[in-house]
Design an enzyme around this catalytic site. Structure first.
Site, PDB file in Angstrom:
ATOM      1  CG  ASP A  44      -2.166   1.339   1.384  1.00 49.28           C
ATOM      2  OD1 ASP A  44      -3.093   0.760   0.764  1.00 49.28           O
ATOM      3  OD2 ASP A  44      -1.505   1.914   1.506  1.00 49.28           O
ATOM      4  CG  PHE A  57      -9.789  -1.389   2.815  1.00 49.63           C
ATOM      5  CD1 PHE A  57      -9.139  -1.130   3.456  1.00 49.63           C
ATOM      6  CD2 PHE A  57     -11.044  -2.651   3.380  1.00 49.63           C
ATOM      7  CE1 PHE A  57      -8.161  -2.398   4.496  1.00 49.63           C
ATOM      8  CE2 PHE A  57     -10.926  -3.745   4.424  1.00 49.63           C
ATOM      9  CZ  PHE A  57      -8.693  -3.055   5.248  1.00 49.63           C
ATOM     10  NE  ARG A 114      -6.066 -12.557   9.073  1.00 44.43           N
ATOM     11  CZ  ARG A 114      -5.258 -11.582   8.758  1.00 44.43           C
ATOM     12  NH1 ARG A 114      -5.092 -11.171   7.203  1.00 44.43           N
ATOM     13  NH2 ARG A 114      -4.480 -10.140   9.351  1.00 44.43           N
TER      14      ARG A 114
HETATM   15  P1  IMP Z   1       2.028  -0.658   3.843  1.00 40.14           P
HETATM   16  O1  IMP Z   1       3.113  -0.887   4.716  1.00 40.14           O
HETATM   17  O2  IMP Z   1       0.922   0.830   3.458  1.00 40.14           O
HETATM   18  O3  IMP Z   1       2.618  -0.738   2.023  1.00 40.14           O
HETATM   19  O4  IMP Z   1       1.259  -2.002   4.118  1.00 40.14           O
HETATM   20  C1  IMP Z   1       0.908  -2.896   3.974  1.00 40.14           C
HETATM   21  C2  IMP Z   1      -0.159  -3.610   5.405  1.00 40.14           C
HETATM   22  O5  IMP Z   1      -1.155  -3.141   5.102  1.00 40.14           O
HETATM   23  C3  IMP Z   1      -0.502  -5.241   4.270  1.00 40.14           C
HETATM   24  O6  IMP Z   1       0.359  -6.043   4.314  1.00 40.14           O
HETATM   25  C4  IMP Z   1      -2.036  -5.553   4.700  1.00 40.14           C
HETATM   26  O7  IMP Z   1      -1.864  -5.912   5.941  1.00 40.14           O
HETATM   27  C5  IMP Z   1      -2.441  -3.998   5.063  1.00 40.14           C
HETATM   28  N1  IMP Z   1      -3.296  -2.995   4.001  1.00 40.14           N
HETATM   29  C6  IMP Z   1      -3.036  -2.252   3.222  1.00 40.14           C
HETATM   30  N2  IMP Z   1      -4.380  -2.093   2.512  1.00 40.14           N
HETATM   31  C7  IMP Z   1      -5.303  -3.118   2.439  1.00 40.14           C
HETATM   32  C8  IMP Z   1      -6.381  -3.632   1.855  1.00 40.14           C
HETATM   33  O8  IMP Z   1      -6.425  -2.878   1.339  1.00 40.14           O
HETATM   34  N3  IMP Z   1      -6.952  -4.046   2.995  1.00 40.14           N
HETATM   35  C9  IMP Z   1      -6.573  -4.949   3.806  1.00 40.14           C
HETATM   36  N4  IMP Z   1      -5.082  -5.072   4.241  1.00 40.14           N
HETATM   37  C10 IMP Z   1      -4.261  -3.962   3.541  1.00 40.14           C
END
Ligand code: IMP
Length: 178
Positions: free
Chosen positions: A106, A155, A168
């Site tokens: 993300d 999301f 999940r």
């Molecule tokens: P980042 O550090 O912002 O890249 O976030 C990564 C983590 O956020 C992932 O491993 C997921 O656990 C969670 N995440 C990010 N976007 C989503 C989503 O749309 N649905 C569920 N979990 C998400």
């Protein structure tokens, strides 16, 4: 099912299992080609990647190991504040080619931190393999070698990904109905 309820939110069908598995096979084939003659260590980041990791590994035909790691957050006793520790790493990564398996990138901050931690173990190489990427949310410069699908900023849940711990356990991926 076209729509599902997870806790207080409704989600609609976004990526059916058949399409996910097609992309997982495509990426596994790429890894099989790129890693010929090597013995990679896969590091699957829990919790979200558990289904993706299982499906991916079934398609990998290289001699390899897999280990499951988790990022634990806790408040440090010093002034640096929040510390994120990688727990569960029980394989020696020295001079090994490492492939990180992630459910979704993300902002990219989780992966950037993971790379920093793993590099301290002097692996031969590190590649990122993610099921999903939200390019519109990326905040850091990340070299993502393997990505099954790029998606919009919305999301999502399912196929390992959760909303507040739930959702999940679906075969398909669903997107939040706003
Ligand atoms: P980042 O550090 O912002 O890249 O976030 C990564 C983590 O956020 C992932 O491993 C997921 O656990 C969670 N995440 C990010 N976007 C989503 C989503 O749309 N649905 C569920 N979990 C998400």
């Amino acid at each position: 099912m076209q729509t599902i309820q997870v806790k207080d939110k409704s989600f609609s069908l976004f990526i059916p299992e058949k399409e996910i598995l097609k992309e997982v096979k495509r990426i596994a084939a790429q890894i099989n080609r790129d890693y010929v003659g090597k013995e990679p260590v896969f590091l699957a980041v829990l919790n979200g990647s558990f289904i993706f990791a299982a499906d991916l590994l079934k398609e990998v035909n290289l001699p390899c190991e897999i280990s499951f790691v988790k990022l634990a957050s806790y408040q440090g006793v010093n002034t640096t504040g929040k510390i994120r520790e990688v727990i569960g790493l029980n394989v020696d990564l020295t001079e090994r080619p490492v492939i990180i398996i992630e459910d979704i990138v993300d902002t990219g901050l989780t992966m950037a931190h993971m790379l920093d931690v793993l590099k301290q173990q002097n692996p031969a190489s590190i590649d990122i393999c993610t099921l999903l990427l939200k390019p519109g949310k990326l905040q850091v410069d990340l070299d993502i070698r393997y990505c099954c699908m790029e998606i919009p900023n919305d999301f999502i849940v399912g196929y390992g990904l959760d909303y507040d711990g739930y959702g999940r356990n679906t075969r398909d991926i669903y997107t939040l109905i706003k």
